[in-house]
Scaffold this motif. Structure first.
Motif, PDB file in Angstrom:
ATOM      1  N   ASN A 101       0.828  -1.205   0.000  1.00 22.86           N
ATOM      2  CA  ASN A 101       0.000   0.000   0.000  1.00 22.86           C
ATOM      3  C   ASN A 101       0.862   1.255   0.000  1.00 22.86           C
ATOM      4  OD1 ASN A 101      -2.223  -1.696   0.136  1.00 22.86           O
ATOM      5  ND2 ASN A 101      -2.471  -1.474   2.357  1.00 22.86           N
ATOM      6  N   ARG A 102       1.969   1.218   0.739  1.00 18.63           N
ATOM      7  CA  ARG A 102       2.904   2.346   0.741  1.00 18.63           C
ATOM      8  C   ARG A 102       3.570   2.497  -0.623  1.00 18.63           C
ATOM      9  NH1 ARG A 102       7.334   1.933   3.624  1.00 18.63           N
ATOM     10  NH2 ARG A 102       7.612   4.178   3.790  1.00 18.63           N
ATOM     11  N   ARG A 103       3.902   1.373  -1.218  1.00 21.75           N
ATOM     12  CA  ARG A 103       4.583   1.415  -2.523  1.00 21.75           C
ATOM     13  C   ARG A 103       3.681   2.039  -3.590  1.00 21.75           C
ATOM     14  NH1 ARG A 103       5.737  -3.459  -2.555  1.00 21.75           N
ATOM     15  NH2 ARG A 103       4.323  -4.344  -4.106  1.00 21.75           N
ATOM     16  N   TYR A 104       2.401   1.714  -3.517  1.00 23.41           N
ATOM     17  CA  TYR A 104       1.443   2.283  -4.472  1.00 23.41           C
ATOM     18  C   TYR A 104       0.879   3.624  -3.995  1.00 23.41           C
ATOM     19  CZ  TYR A 104       1.285  -2.024  -7.218  1.00 23.41           C
ATOM     20  OH  TYR A 104       1.597  -3.093  -8.030  1.00 23.41           O
ATOM     21  N   ARG A 105       1.279   4.036  -2.793  1.00 22.02           N
ATOM     22  CA  ARG A 105       0.771   5.267  -2.190  1.00 22.02           C
ATOM     23  C   ARG A 105      -0.753   5.271  -2.191  1.00 22.02           C
ATOM     24  NH1 ARG A 105       4.939   9.989  -4.403  1.00 22.02           N
ATOM     25  NH2 ARG A 105       6.826   9.027  -3.541  1.00 22.02           N
ATOM     26  N   CYS A 106      -1.319   4.183  -1.746  1.00 27.98           N
ATOM     27  CA  CYS A 106      -2.766   4.010  -1.711  1.00 27.98           C
ATOM     28  C   CYS A 106      -3.220   3.885  -0.263  1.00 27.98           C
ATOM     29  CB  CYS A 106      -3.160   2.762  -2.512  1.00 27.98           C
ATOM     30  SG  CYS A 106      -4.935   2.542  -2.652  1.00 27.98           S
ATOM     31  N   ARG A 107      -3.983   4.858   0.198  1.00 29.80           N
ATOM     32  CA  ARG A 107      -4.406   4.892   1.593  1.00 29.80           C
ATOM     33  C   ARG A 107      -5.867   4.480   1.782  1.00 29.80           C
ATOM     34  NH1 ARG A 107      -1.707  10.599   3.716  1.00 29.80           N
ATOM     35  NH2 ARG A 107       0.475  10.047   3.268  1.00 29.80           N
ATOM     36  N   THR A 108      -6.582   4.293   0.703  1.00 33.45           N
ATOM     37  CA  THR A 108      -7.990   3.917   0.781  1.00 33.45           C
ATOM     38  C   THR A 108      -8.202   2.606   0.056  1.00 33.45           C
ATOM     39  OG1 THR A 108      -8.657   6.244   0.804  1.00 33.45           O
ATOM     40  CG2 THR A 108     -10.348   4.636   0.248  1.00 33.45           C
ATOM     41  N   GLN A 109      -8.896   1.679   0.693  1.00 32.38           N
ATOM     42  CA  GLN A 109      -9.105   0.376   0.065  1.00 32.38           C
ATOM     43  C   GLN A 109      -9.854   0.526  -1.251  1.00 32.38           C
ATOM     44  OE1 GLN A 109     -10.954  -1.005   3.548  1.00 32.38           O
ATOM     45  NE2 GLN A 109     -13.039  -0.909   2.776  1.00 32.38           N
ATOM     46  N   GLN A 110      -9.384  -0.151  -2.262  1.00 34.60           N
ATOM     47  CA  GLN A 110      -9.944  -0.046  -3.603  1.00 34.60           C
ATOM     48  C   GLN A 110     -11.061  -1.070  -3.774  1.00 34.60           C
ATOM     49  OE1 GLN A 110      -8.701   2.589  -5.848  1.00 34.60           O
ATOM     50  NE2 GLN A 110      -8.287   3.013  -3.691  1.00 34.60           N
ATOM     51  N   LEU A 111     -12.203  -0.727  -3.210  1.00 35.76           N
ATOM     52  CA  LEU A 111     -13.356  -1.621  -3.203  1.00 35.76           C
ATOM     53  C   LEU A 111     -14.608  -0.800  -3.502  1.00 35.76           C
ATOM     54  CD1 LEU A 111     -14.364  -4.514  -2.705  1.00 35.76           C
ATOM     55  CD2 LEU A 111     -14.460  -3.976  -0.264  1.00 35.76           C
ATOM     56  N   LEU A 112     -15.399  -1.276  -4.449  1.00 35.92           N
ATOM     57  CA  LEU A 112     -16.550  -0.521  -4.959  1.00 35.92           C
ATOM     58  C   LEU A 112     -17.750  -1.442  -5.104  1.00 35.92           C
ATOM     59  CD1 LEU A 112     -17.944   1.860  -6.608  1.00 35.92           C
ATOM     60  CD2 LEU A 112     -16.801   0.901  -8.626  1.00 35.92           C
ATOM     61  N   CYS A 113     -18.875  -1.066  -4.494  1.00 35.35           N
ATOM     62  CA  CYS A 113     -20.136  -1.761  -4.740  1.00 35.35           C
ATOM     63  C   CYS A 113     -20.687  -1.231  -6.053  1.00 35.35           C
ATOM     64  CB  CYS A 113     -21.122  -1.523  -3.594  1.00 35.35           C
ATOM     65  SG  CYS A 113     -22.653  -2.455  -3.783  1.00 35.35           S
ATOM     66  N   LYS A 114     -20.461  -1.974  -7.130  1.00 34.82           N
ATOM     67  CA  LYS A 114     -20.683  -1.483  -8.480  1.00 34.82           C
ATOM     68  C   LYS A 114     -22.119  -1.651  -8.961  1.00 34.82           C
ATOM     69  CE  LYS A 114     -19.387  -0.004 -12.598  1.00 34.82           C
ATOM     70  NZ  LYS A 114     -18.999   1.411 -12.827  1.00 34.82           N
ATOM     71  N   ARG A 115     -22.741  -2.776  -8.643  1.00 33.63           N
ATOM     72  CA  ARG A 115     -24.067  -3.053  -9.211  1.00 33.63           C
ATOM     73  C   ARG A 115     -24.950  -3.679  -8.140  1.00 33.63           C
ATOM     74  NH1 ARG A 115     -22.487  -6.048 -13.345  1.00 33.63           N
ATOM     75  NH2 ARG A 115     -21.818  -4.143 -14.392  1.00 33.63           N
ATOM     76  N   MET A 116     -26.252  -3.390  -8.238  1.00 30.63           N
ATOM     77  CA  MET A 116     -27.213  -3.927  -7.277  1.00 30.63           C
ATOM     78  C   MET A 116     -28.513  -4.254  -7.988  1.00 30.63           C
ATOM     79  SD  MET A 116     -28.741  -2.056  -3.857  1.00 30.63           S
ATOM     80  CE  MET A 116     -27.137  -1.991  -3.044  1.00 30.63           C
ATOM     81  N   ALA A 117     -29.102  -5.394  -7.660  1.00 37.95           N
ATOM     82  CA  ALA A 117     -30.412  -5.776  -8.182  1.00 37.95           C
ATOM     83  C   ALA A 117     -31.347  -5.982  -7.010  1.00 37.95           C
ATOM     84  CB  ALA A 117     -30.305  -7.053  -9.010  1.00 37.95           C
ATOM     85  N   VAL A 118     -32.469  -5.252  -6.990  1.00 36.74           N
ATOM     86  CA  VAL A 118     -33.416  -5.339  -5.887  1.00 36.74           C
ATOM     87  C   VAL A 118     -34.811  -4.990  -6.392  1.00 36.74           C
ATOM     88  CG1 VAL A 118     -32.880  -2.950  -5.211  1.00 36.74           C
ATOM     89  CG2 VAL A 118     -33.984  -4.480  -3.576  1.00 36.74           C
TER      90      VAL A 118
END
Length: 456
Positions: free
Chosen positions: A419-436
């Motif tokens: 994470n330090r190497r990529y300088r990424c401090r926020t988890q790369q996770l996205l709720c992309k699609r939802m069916a309801v």
């Protein structure tokens, strides 16, 4: 202090929509096609209307003072701030010149914009036509122009953008978006189709430009407190995006995706807690809002909320029986095999706020199941699509880490050195699609594969 009811009525008498007023500030909603100040057209301008209002409201014998500290193009509507004292005018002018005053615009464009992009160009103004155009860097008289946009909805070849300005050049948003292949609907000056139609003499249906200054954040000139003012766009074209219009004032935490009388779906920003930040903002816009599921604070994407207690109970039941389908995107370290299924068992450690893997037979063990497939692979990372079959605390983060491909930016279950190497401090996770309930909804956000950077 905010405006009194009698001031609001008096403002309406003068053709003004009053958003806020105190001893130093006057904040109005500028109508479309009204010039901010007097020009060669001779048409009535907003500044003159506002001065007449202040003269009558204050029972002044002479003309009231009102400082113009920023501008909007004539065809554009939205928030306008004026200074009622010379001290306020000087301090507000400094904020706009120093770009500490933050302006946000809504724009409906044609084309296929990216989920998020920054545009950097050099603009020069043609003083004979009063139009601006993009020119190469180094051109005499050219000025740097920068803006950032986020796509918050797509519909039938058009897109609704949330635009933030870093500089303030004449016609900047209109010129830069047109140059990027994203002309604003109804822009009779910079929309290529409109220009071509006018040049050929063909009939072209004139439409009001779909650009609106919907939010302005300033520091109060005497109190020093940040203040944000809103004006929601109005007109036929904007009505195609009802959920996005209703949730525009919550821009700091989310954008709108879907809205009806019983439920709403929003697109949450990373770093926002559902219970505190998200619900707090949405509760200020809607009489009743009830959560039915959660996303981690640093997970972005779709969140479903109920607008009635009955719908909350129904949706909670649908989640319990796994009838609400959610699809996630994640950037993970390494390169997993093209697709796979994962099954683990875990127990929630409430004290440590973590999910720990355990054996199937251990008391309190919860089954965790998901399918994944790789969408793209880069240098050291992969973009994967994840179909959840169960909904456990931190499930995706735990299971991807357990298979040796933790979510990038996840310091709790992941690889902190990477994470330090990529300088990424926020988890790369996205709720992309939802069916309801027969609805299939999708986030306009996207995740990108990063490049590793050398540490200092």
């Amino acid at each position: 202090m905010e405006y009194r009811r009698d001031c609001k009525e008096l403002a309406e008498k003068h053709g003004l929509t009053l958003l806020y007023e105190d001893n130093h500030l006057l904040v109005l909603e500028k109508p479309v096609n009204v010039p901010v100040q007097a020009d060669a057209s001779g048409d009535e301008d907003l500044l003159s209307r506002a001065k007449r209002y202040l003269k009558e409201a204050g029972n002044k014998p002479g003309e009231a003072y009102l400082g113009l500290v920023h501008r909007l193009d004539r065809p554009v509507g939205g928030v306008m701030c004026f200074a009622k004292t010379s001290k306020a005018a000087a301090r507000l002018t400094a904020q706009f010149k120093g770009h500490s005053a933050k302006k946000r615009y809504a724009a409906i464009v044609e084309g296929a914009p990216e989920s998020r992009a920054q545009l950097t160009d050099y603009l020069k103004k043609d003083e004979t036509t009063h139009s601006s155009f993009v020119t190469p860097e180094g051109t005499e008289g050219a000025k740097l122009a920068r803006l950032c946009y986020e796509t918050i909805a797509r519909l039938d070849g058009r897109a609704l953008l949330d635009v933030s300005l870093y500089t303030g050049r004449p016609h900047q948003i209109r010129v830069q978006l047109s140059h990027a292949g994203l002309p604003i609907v109804g822009d009779q000056r910079y929309h290529p189709a409109a220009i071509a139609a006018a040049a050929s003499g063909r009939e072209f249906r004139r439409t009001q430009i779909c650009l609106w200054a919907y939010a302005l954040t300033i520091e109060h000139p005497t109190l020093g407190e940040p203040m944000t003012f809103f004006s929601v766009p109005r007109g036929p074209q904007w009505e195609d995006f009802p959920a996005q219009m209703a949730m525009l004032p919550a821009f700091s935490v989310c954008s709108g995706v879907y809205l009806d009388d019983e439920l709403l779906v929003c697109d949450k920003r990373a770093g926002v807690e559902v219970e505190e930040g998200l619900l707090s903002e949405l509760s200020s816009l809607f009489p009743e809002v009830y959560p039915v599921h959660r996303l981690d604070a640093n997970t972005q994407g779709l969140v479903l909320l109920a607008r009635t207690r009955a719908m909350q109970a129904e949706l909670e039941s649908l989640f319990y029986t796994h009838e609400v389908k959610k699809l996630y995107h994640a950037v993970v370290l390494g390169r997993p095999k093209a697709r796979g299924s994962l099954v683990h068992y875990g127990k929630k450690d409430a004290a440590g706020a973590v999910m720990r893997l355990c054996g199937e037979e251990e008391p309190g063990a919860q089954r965790m199941s998901l399918d994944y497939r790789v969408l793209a692979a880069g240098e050291g990372c992969s973009l994967v699509e994840i179909d959840l079959h169960t909904g456990r605390t931190h499930q995706i983060r735990v299971q991807m880490a357990a298979m040796g491909h933790p979510v990038l930016g996840d310091d709790k279950y992941g690889d902190r050195e990477a994470n330090r190497r990529y300088r990424c401090r926020t988890q790369q996770l996205l709720c992309k699609r939802m069916a309801v309930k027969g609805l299939v909804l999708e986030s306009c956000r996207s995740l990108a594969l990063p490049e590793p950077r050398l540490l200092p």
